[in-house]
Write a protein that holds these residues in place. Structure first.
Motif, short mmCIF file in Angstrom:
data_model
loop_
_atom_site.label_atom_id
_atom_site.label_comp_id
_atom_site.label_asym_id
_atom_site.label_seq_id
_atom_site.Cartn_x
_atom_site.Cartn_y
_atom_site.Cartn_z
N GLU A 1 0.66 -1.33 0.02
CA GLU A 1 0.08 0.03 -0.11
C GLU A 1 0.72 1.20 0.00
O GLU A 1 0.46 2.31 -0.81
CB GLU A 1 -0.77 0.05 1.24
CG GLU A 1 -1.77 0.84 1.31
CD GLU A 1 -2.85 0.88 0.21
OE1 GLU A 1 -3.41 2.01 -0.24
OE2 GLU A 1 -3.12 -0.01 -0.31
N THR A 2 2.04 1.09 0.54
CA THR A 2 2.93 2.28 0.83
C THR A 2 3.66 2.62 -0.59
O THR A 2 3.61 3.88 -0.90
CB THR A 2 3.87 1.97 1.82
OG1 THR A 2 3.53 1.78 3.05
CG2 THR A 2 4.67 3.39 1.81
N GLU A 3 4.07 1.40 -1.37
CA GLU A 3 4.66 1.59 -2.67
C GLU A 3 3.54 2.20 -3.79
O GLU A 3 3.79 2.79 -4.39
CB GLU A 3 5.08 0.31 -2.79
CG GLU A 3 6.22 -0.13 -2.24
CD GLU A 3 6.49 -1.57 -2.75
OE1 GLU A 3 5.93 -2.38 -3.47
OE2 GLU A 3 7.72 -2.19 -2.27
N ARG A 4 2.25 1.76 -3.49
CA ARG A 4 0.96 2.40 -4.30
C ARG A 4 0.90 3.90 -3.95
O ARG A 4 0.88 4.59 -5.18
CB ARG A 4 -0.27 1.39 -4.09
CG ARG A 4 -0.33 0.43 -4.72
CD ARG A 4 -1.66 -0.19 -4.46
NE ARG A 4 -1.72 -1.58 -5.06
CZ ARG A 4 -2.45 -2.44 -4.78
NH1 ARG A 4 -3.45 -2.26 -4.13
NH2 ARG A 4 -2.49 -3.88 -5.03
N LYS A 5 0.88 4.45 -2.69
CA LYS A 5 0.88 5.71 -2.59
C LYS A 5 2.04 6.59 -3.14
O LYS A 5 1.69 7.63 -3.65
CB LYS A 5 0.75 5.95 -1.00
CG LYS A 5 -0.77 5.60 -0.46
CD LYS A 5 -1.00 5.97 0.92
CE LYS A 5 -2.17 5.21 1.34
NZ LYS A 5 -2.28 5.59 2.82
N GLU A 6 3.10 5.90 -3.07
CA GLU A 6 4.15 6.78 -3.66
C GLU A 6 4.20 6.79 -5.13
O GLU A 6 5.02 7.65 -5.85
CB GLU A 6 5.71 5.96 -3.12
CG GLU A 6 5.95 6.10 -1.61
CD GLU A 6 7.01 5.23 -1.43
OE1 GLU A 6 7.57 4.54 -2.19
OE2 GLU A 6 7.63 5.49 -0.26
N GLN A 7 3.66 5.72 -5.79
CA GLN A 7 3.64 5.95 -7.23
C GLN A 7 2.61 6.92 -7.68
O GLN A 7 2.79 7.67 -8.62
CB GLN A 7 3.13 4.58 -7.69
CG GLN A 7 4.26 3.47 -7.73
CD GLN A 7 3.91 2.12 -8.34
OE1 GLN A 7 2.64 1.93 -8.46
NE2 GLN A 7 4.70 1.43 -8.17
N ASP A 8 1.74 7.28 -6.92
CA ASP A 8 0.55 8.18 -7.35
C ASP A 8 1.07 9.52 -7.12
O ASP A 8 1.89 10.08 -7.02
CB ASP A 8 -0.66 7.96 -6.20
CG ASP A 8 -1.23 6.66 -6.68
OD1 ASP A 8 -1.20 6.22 -7.98
OD2 ASP A 8 -2.19 6.27 -6.01
#
Length: 79
Positions: free
Chosen positions: A72-79
């Motif tokens: 989830e943290t990696e997804r937020k960083e990509q956005d």
């Protein structure tokens, strides 16, 4: 991501097996006449089912939570 998906599936299976073993141990301890007739050996069998179930389910839940939070943290960083 494919390896993460397989790892998550494996961890979920370990949790399911662990919960099944815990339930089996509780069933043996409370409702099984055969295990009751075995005496101390029956108590050991039911306790081992619960112990192995907890060993499978509890650490697996923590690791699965860690993986999902990391994802989830990696997804937020990509956005």
């Amino acid at each position: 991501m494919v390896t993460d998906d397989k790892l998550i599936l494996l961890l979920k299976c370990c949790i399911a097996v662990g919960l099944g073993l815990i339930s089996l141990g509780i069933y043996f301890h409370n409702y099984s006449d055969t295990v009751e007739a075995m005496g101390v050996k029956g108590i050991i069998i039911s306790a081992m089912c619960v112990a192995f179930g907890m060993a499978l389910s509890l650490p697996t839940k923590m690791y699965l939570t860690f993986i999902l939070v990391k994802r989830e943290t990696e997804r937020k960083e990509q956005d």
